[in-house]
Design a protein around this motif. Structure first.
Motif, PDB file in Angstrom:
ATOM      1  N   GLY A  79       0.982  -1.285  -0.157  1.00  0.00           N
ATOM      2  CA  GLY A  79       0.082  -0.185  -0.165  1.00  0.00           C
ATOM      3  C   GLY A  79       1.026   1.219   0.056  1.00  0.00           C
ATOM      4  O   GLY A  79       0.621   2.349  -0.617  1.00  0.00           O
ATOM      5  N   ALA A  80       1.730   1.076   0.787  1.00  0.00           N
ATOM      6  CA  ALA A  80       2.763   2.455   0.720  1.00  0.00           C
ATOM      7  C   ALA A  80       3.332   2.572  -0.541  1.00  0.00           C
ATOM      8  O   ALA A  80       3.826   3.628  -1.013  1.00  0.00           O
ATOM      9  N   GLY A  83       1.259   4.051  -2.792  1.00  0.00           N
ATOM     10  CA  GLY A  83       0.895   5.554  -2.466  1.00  0.00           C
ATOM     11  C   GLY A  83       2.007   6.174  -2.738  1.00  0.00           C
ATOM     12  O   GLY A  83       1.742   7.336  -3.285  1.00  0.00           O
ATOM     13  N   GLY A  87       1.416   9.247  -5.440  1.00  0.00           N
ATOM     14  CA  GLY A  87       1.500  10.563  -5.035  1.00  0.00           C
ATOM     15  C   GLY A  87       2.617  11.357  -6.085  1.00  0.00           C
ATOM     16  O   GLY A  87       2.707  12.705  -6.069  1.00  0.00           O
TER      17      GLY A  87
END
Length: 90
Positions: A79-80, A83, A87
């Motif tokens: 998930g990181a 993300g 981003g």
């Protein structure tokens, strides 16, 4: 009369199209360091989870708990990664 045409022209008649310029995303050394750290932690947790699952014949409660923890860390890491990349793409 040509107000609805998609490409405006300047007084010389040349197209003023800005769609030809591509957006450039720069990646700083700080971003690279964080991204690599997240990838290493994620892959390490996934490897530990697979190691326990494959090489422990009869896992105890502690081994099962360690596998659950490693799976959670791997999920959070994926998930990181998504993300961070999402981003950066904006």
């Amino acid at each position: 009369m040509s107000d609805g045409i998609a490409g405006s022209t300047d007084s010389a008649g040349a197209d003023v199209a800005q769609a030809d310029t591509a957006a450039v995303t720069t990646v700083s050394s700080h971003f690279k360091m964080v991204f690599i750290a997240v990838v290493v932690i994620t892959v390490g947790a996934l490897a530990a989870n697979l190691y326990i699952a494959i090489f422990v014949p009869k896992p105890t409660e502690a081994a099962k708990s360690a596998m659950d923890t490693c799976a959670t860390i791997a999920n959070l890491g994926f998930g990181a990664i998504v993300g961070l990349l999402g981003g950066k793409a904006v």
